[in-house]
Design an enzyme around this catalytic site. Sequence first.
Site, PDB file in Angstrom:
ATOM      1  N   GLU A 169      13.437  58.232  60.730  1.00  0.00           N
ATOM      2  CA  GLU A 169      13.251  58.578  59.846  1.00  0.00           C
ATOM      3  C   GLU A 169      13.593  60.756  60.051  1.00  0.00           C
ATOM      4  O   GLU A 169      12.940  60.355  60.790  1.00  0.00           O
ATOM      5  CB  GLU A 169      11.601  58.851  58.707  1.00  0.00           C
ATOM      6  CG  GLU A 169      11.672  57.526  57.459  1.00  0.00           C
ATOM      7  CD  GLU A 169      10.341  57.323  57.272  1.00  0.00           C
ATOM      8  OE1 GLU A 169      10.259  56.630  56.220  1.00  0.00           O
ATOM      9  OE2 GLU A 169       9.936  58.425  57.688  1.00  0.00           O
ATOM     10  N   CYS A 170      14.082  61.174  59.133  1.00  0.00           N
ATOM     11  CA  CYS A 170      14.757  62.678  59.779  1.00  0.00           C
ATOM     12  C   CYS A 170      14.642  62.877  60.802  1.00  0.00           C
ATOM     13  O   CYS A 170      16.088  62.406  61.950  1.00  0.00           O
ATOM     14  CB  CYS A 170      13.343  63.397  59.244  1.00  0.00           C
ATOM     15  SG  CYS A 170      13.669  64.867  58.622  1.00  0.00           S
ATOM     16  N   GLY A 171      14.551  63.291  62.086  1.00  0.00           N
ATOM     17  CA  GLY A 171      13.722  63.623  63.485  1.00  0.00           C
ATOM     18  C   GLY A 171      13.893  62.250  63.899  1.00  0.00           C
ATOM     19  O   GLY A 171      15.194  62.029  64.460  1.00  0.00           O
TER      20      GLY A 171
ATOM     21  N   TYR B  57      15.906  59.769  62.346  1.00  0.00           N
ATOM     22  CA  TYR B  57      17.070  59.538  62.088  1.00  0.00           C
ATOM     23  C   TYR B  57      18.139  60.201  63.464  1.00  0.00           C
ATOM     24  O   TYR B  57      19.092  59.549  63.996  1.00  0.00           O
ATOM     25  CB  TYR B  57      17.546  59.189  60.946  1.00  0.00           C
ATOM     26  CG  TYR B  57      19.190  59.967  60.147  1.00  0.00           C
ATOM     27  CD1 TYR B  57      19.447  58.517  60.519  1.00  0.00           C
ATOM     28  CD2 TYR B  57      19.920  60.344  59.235  1.00  0.00           C
ATOM     29  CE1 TYR B  57      21.181  58.497  60.226  1.00  0.00           C
ATOM     30  CE2 TYR B  57      20.321  60.153  58.277  1.00  0.00           C
ATOM     31  CZ  TYR B  57      21.088  59.316  59.418  1.00  0.00           C
ATOM     32  OH  TYR B  57      22.616  58.991  58.705  1.00  0.00           O
TER      33      TYR B  57
ATOM     34  N   THR C 190      18.074  57.361  58.013  1.00  0.00           N
ATOM     35  CA  THR C 190      17.660  57.992  56.133  1.00  0.00           C
ATOM     36  C   THR C 190      16.905  59.544  56.944  1.00  0.00           C
ATOM     37  O   THR C 190      16.163  60.119  57.656  1.00  0.00           O
ATOM     38  CB  THR C 190      16.502  57.719  54.757  1.00  0.00           C
ATOM     39  OG1 THR C 190      15.294  57.850  55.871  1.00  0.00           O
ATOM     40  CG2 THR C 190      16.378  55.898  54.854  1.00  0.00           C
TER      41      THR C 190
END
Length: 436
Positions: free
Chosen positions: A327-329, A331, A427
């Site tokens: 997720e985010c970082g 990802y 994501t």
Amino acid sequence: MAAGLVISAPASGVGKTTLTLALARAWRNRGLNVQCFKSGPDYIDPAFHAAATGRASVNVDSWAMDRVSIAHLVGRGADADVVLAEGSMGLFDGVAARGVSGTGATADIAEMLGWPVVLVIDPSGQAQTAAAIAAGLRDYRPGVRLAGVVLNRVASPRHEDLVRRALNEVDIAVFGALPRHAEISLPKRHLGLVQAEEQAEIGKLIDEAARFIAEHVDLDAVLQSAAKWSPHPATNGLNVTPPGQRIALARDAAFSFVYPHMLEAWRAAGAEIVPFSPLADEAPDASANVCWLPGGYPELHAGRIAANARFRSGLRGFAETRPVHGECGGYMVLGAALTDADGVRHEMAGLLGLETSFAKRRMHLGYRLAELAAPMPGHEAGARLRGHEFHYSTILAQPDTPLAVVHDATGTVIAETGSRRGHATGTFFHLIAEDR
């Protein structure tokens, strides 16, 4: 029976978190059990709440969660003496289009729970106008009750007197006034407060804030303004499926942005969480059947992550046979490379082709509704996931097959689709809930 209050303000940056932490610790010092919640998608403040109260705090979110889920989460305050919900942004600030049970505004939670609002007002550069702002907030939406205000950053006794007189004229209680020169604040960085676990002196900071608040705020009056509250039993809990039975979870200063209610829901569903630290060059546990990399601050540790060969090779080996999600970082770390704020390019895990840069900063902020085009850990293709995105990275390349069709809160399709390749998925948004 608990006493419930919402701490809010006309805008961000006025002092909501500091007042919430100080009230919570001051009442705890008096022997009361205090439970905190965070309204809205903030994965940092709950850790501060826990430090202040000794009890785990979770997020409640009217855009992403239905009333049943919110009731389930808030029910943990049933055995507390005082329950505080800290708002986000301004009291009525949310998105333009309604979500599951509201727009994400703090006012939604206040009305839903029937808790009155304590406003933190910063009257810097004004006097009587502060009363007009408070009165406007009080009268803006039926069903949202104002308990009173705490003034923050007051310039002088004369300034305080002018503001108090004006508030008295519109029949708004003033619980206290905090002088500007003695402001207590917590360290910040680009995504908000510096995380609680990074601050060795966090307990002393909260104690000092509690002492300061106790000197300038009528704690008894604030407590008496709270609504007596007993939670209604929730028929069921959160609609959350764990990504696996045994979850290897990256957990350190670079990977810490995960909503507490998600971890609790995973455990409640029978999953076991096995933390590991990429910064300590640890690989995911070989006995796990899924690996999850949360967001955080990988851009502050990119060189170290790139140099940690055991972590990177272990993650790649894990992904040969089992799912890995970021997720985010997280990802970004699953991607090919990350360029830091100084323009230095660092090789990442390479499980996905994503390349991001913090040298070209651009803020991405807002709620996200994703319809999965393919499965990801814990969710089947076609699932509708609600989350929130907040980062400053720029996409240089996102070449893999999109994971989802992603919309913002207005329904507009956005470019941050997430990616999938083999067993790896990622994501930019942080998952909050799945639509029932």
